[in-house]
Design a protein around this motif. Structure first.
Motif, PDB file in Angstrom:
ATOM      1  N   ASP A  54       0.825  -1.207   0.000  1.00  0.00           N
ATOM      2  CA  ASP A  54       0.000   0.000   0.000  1.00  0.00           C
ATOM      3  C   ASP A  54       0.862   1.262   0.000  1.00  0.00           C
ATOM      4  O   ASP A  54       0.525   2.237  -0.645  1.00  0.00           O
ATOM      5  CB  ASP A  54      -0.953   0.014   1.192  1.00  0.00           C
ATOM      6  N   ALA A  55       1.955   1.255   0.719  1.00  0.00           N
ATOM      7  CA  ALA A  55       2.843   2.418   0.771  1.00  0.00           C
ATOM      8  C   ALA A  55       3.433   2.705  -0.609  1.00  0.00           C
ATOM      9  O   ALA A  55       3.527   3.863  -1.013  1.00  0.00           O
ATOM     10  CB  ALA A  55       3.953   2.194   1.792  1.00  0.00           C
ATOM     11  N   TYR A  56       3.820   1.676  -1.348  1.00  0.00           N
ATOM     12  CA  TYR A  56       4.351   1.867  -2.699  1.00  0.00           C
ATOM     13  C   TYR A  56       3.284   2.402  -3.647  1.00  0.00           C
ATOM     14  O   TYR A  56       3.538   3.282  -4.466  1.00  0.00           O
ATOM     15  CB  TYR A  56       4.944   0.566  -3.251  1.00  0.00           C
ATOM     16  N   VAL A  57       2.077   1.865  -3.539  1.00  0.00           N
ATOM     17  CA  VAL A  57       0.974   2.335  -4.379  1.00  0.00           C
ATOM     18  C   VAL A  57       0.676   3.796  -4.065  1.00  0.00           C
ATOM     19  O   VAL A  57       0.544   4.624  -4.967  1.00  0.00           O
ATOM     20  CB  VAL A  57      -0.273   1.449  -4.172  1.00  0.00           C
ATOM     21  N   TYR A  58       0.602   4.134  -2.803  1.00  0.00           N
ATOM     22  CA  TYR A  58       0.345   5.513  -2.370  1.00  0.00           C
ATOM     23  C   TYR A  58       1.408   6.460  -2.920  1.00  0.00           C
ATOM     24  O   TYR A  58       1.097   7.510  -3.481  1.00  0.00           O
ATOM     25  CB  TYR A  58       0.312   5.569  -0.837  1.00  0.00           C
ATOM     26  N   GLN A  59       2.673   6.081  -2.800  1.00  0.00           N
ATOM     27  CA  GLN A  59       3.775   6.907  -3.291  1.00  0.00           C
ATOM     28  C   GLN A  59       3.704   7.075  -4.810  1.00  0.00           C
ATOM     29  O   GLN A  59       3.887   8.182  -5.330  1.00  0.00           O
ATOM     30  CB  GLN A  59       5.107   6.296  -2.896  1.00  0.00           C
ATOM     31  N   PHE A  89       0.995   6.841  -6.820  1.00  0.00           N
ATOM     32  CA  PHE A  89      -0.145   7.685  -7.172  1.00  0.00           C
ATOM     33  C   PHE A  89       0.124   9.146  -6.823  1.00  0.00           C
ATOM     34  O   PHE A  89      -0.284  10.045  -7.545  1.00  0.00           O
ATOM     35  CB  PHE A  89      -1.412   7.213  -6.467  1.00  0.00           C
ATOM     36  N   SER A  90       0.817   9.389  -5.715  1.00  0.00           N
ATOM     37  CA  SER A  90       1.106  10.765  -5.287  1.00  0.00           C
ATOM     38  C   SER A  90       1.937  11.525  -6.309  1.00  0.00           C
ATOM     39  O   SER A  90       1.833  12.746  -6.417  1.00  0.00           O
ATOM     40  CB  SER A  90       1.830  10.763  -3.942  1.00  0.00           C
ATOM     41  N   SER A  91       2.732  10.812  -7.086  1.00  0.00           N
ATOM     42  CA  SER A  91       3.606  11.473  -8.062  1.00  0.00           C
ATOM     43  C   SER A  91       2.849  11.976  -9.290  1.00  0.00           C
ATOM     44  O   SER A  91       3.410  12.728 -10.088  1.00  0.00           O
ATOM     45  CB  SER A  91       4.735  10.522  -8.494  1.00  0.00           C
ATOM     46  N   ILE A  92       1.568  11.582  -9.453  1.00  0.00           N
ATOM     47  CA  ILE A  92       0.808  12.020 -10.632  1.00  0.00           C
ATOM     48  C   ILE A  92      -0.427  12.851 -10.263  1.00  0.00           C
ATOM     49  O   ILE A  92      -1.333  13.018 -11.078  1.00  0.00           O
ATOM     50  CB  ILE A  92       0.428  10.818 -11.534  1.00  0.00           C
ATOM     51  N   ILE A  93      -0.460  13.388  -9.051  1.00  0.00           N
ATOM     52  CA  ILE A  93      -1.572  14.262  -8.644  1.00  0.00           C
ATOM     53  C   ILE A  93      -1.620  15.470  -9.589  1.00  0.00           C
ATOM     54  O   ILE A  93      -0.593  16.052  -9.924  1.00  0.00           O
ATOM     55  CB  ILE A  93      -1.421  14.722  -7.185  1.00  0.00           C
ATOM     56  N   GLY A  94      -2.819  15.821 -10.024  1.00  0.00           N
ATOM     57  CA  GLY A  94      -3.015  16.949 -10.925  1.00  0.00           C
ATOM     58  C   GLY A  94      -3.008  16.576 -12.395  1.00  0.00           C
ATOM     59  O   GLY A  94      -3.309  17.401 -13.248  1.00  0.00           O
ATOM     60  N   GLU A  95      -2.680  15.339 -12.698  1.00  0.00           N
ATOM     61  CA  GLU A  95      -2.632  14.884 -14.091  1.00  0.00           C
ATOM     62  C   GLU A  95      -3.919  14.159 -14.470  1.00  0.00           C
ATOM     63  O   GLU A  95      -4.617  13.614 -13.625  1.00  0.00           O
ATOM     64  CB  GLU A  95      -1.447  13.939 -14.298  1.00  0.00           C
ATOM     65  N   MET A  96      -4.202  14.154 -15.779  1.00  0.00           N
ATOM     66  CA  MET A  96      -5.300  13.346 -16.305  1.00  0.00           C
ATOM     67  C   MET A  96      -4.900  11.883 -16.183  1.00  0.00           C
ATOM     68  O   MET A  96      -3.776  11.517 -16.518  1.00  0.00           O
ATOM     69  CB  MET A  96      -5.577  13.668 -17.768  1.00  0.00           C
ATOM     70  N   VAL A 154      -4.760  11.812  -3.202  1.00  0.00           N
ATOM     71  CA  VAL A 154      -4.412  10.424  -2.930  1.00  0.00           C
ATOM     72  C   VAL A 154      -4.315  10.262  -1.415  1.00  0.00           C
ATOM     73  O   VAL A 154      -3.602  11.002  -0.753  1.00  0.00           O
ATOM     74  CB  VAL A 154      -3.062  10.042  -3.578  1.00  0.00           C
ATOM     75  N   MET A 155      -5.063   9.330  -0.895  1.00  0.00           N
ATOM     76  CA  MET A 155      -5.017   8.992   0.521  1.00  0.00           C
ATOM     77  C   MET A 155      -4.654   7.514   0.621  1.00  0.00           C
ATOM     78  O   MET A 155      -4.754   6.792  -0.365  1.00  0.00           O
ATOM     79  CB  MET A 155      -6.377   9.255   1.175  1.00  0.00           C
ATOM     80  N   PRO A 156      -4.222   7.056   1.786  1.00  0.00           N
ATOM     81  CA  PRO A 156      -3.841   5.638   1.889  1.00  0.00           C
ATOM     82  C   PRO A 156      -4.953   4.663   1.521  1.00  0.00           C
ATOM     83  O   PRO A 156      -4.686   3.573   1.022  1.00  0.00           O
ATOM     84  CB  PRO A 156      -3.447   5.485   3.357  1.00  0.00           C
ATOM     85  N   ASP A 157      -6.220   5.051   1.707  1.00  0.00           N
ATOM     86  CA  ASP A 157      -7.306   4.121   1.436  1.00  0.00           C
ATOM     87  C   ASP A 157      -8.178   4.480   0.237  1.00  0.00           C
ATOM     88  O   ASP A 157      -9.053   3.710  -0.145  1.00  0.00           O
ATOM     89  CB  ASP A 157      -8.190   3.958   2.666  1.00  0.00           C
TER      90      ASP A 157
END
Length: 71
Positions: free
Chosen positions: A13-18, A20-27, A44-47
């Motif tokens: 989950d931590a890897y997925v969260y990280q 997803f966080s890198s593409i915030i604001g993108e389509m 992006v939140m952990p859940d």
């Protein structure tokens, strides 16, 4: 469920969260177990993820995500 299994899920989950966080604001296109959504990744939140489609937020549980692709 053993402690090892719980720890493994937490690490994944931590890897997925990280990621997803890198593409915030993108389509993005998000494929879920129920279908796909296309919009701007807002939060992006952990859940869960928040994808904005036509100025409306859609809340997607992380456990329902099959894949995400930036557009």
């Amino acid at each position: 469920m053993s402690n090892e299994q719980v720890n493994l899920f937490s690490i994944i989950d931590a890897y997925v969260y990280q990621s997803f966080s890198s593409i915030i604001g993108e389509m993005v296109v998000v494929q879920t177990t129920q279908g796909s959504l296309r919009g701007v990744l807002k939060t992006v939140m952990p859940d869960h993820l928040v994808v904005e489609i036509s100025n409306r937020p859609f809340y997607i549980r992380t456990t329902e995500v099959v894949w995400v692709s930036p557009e």
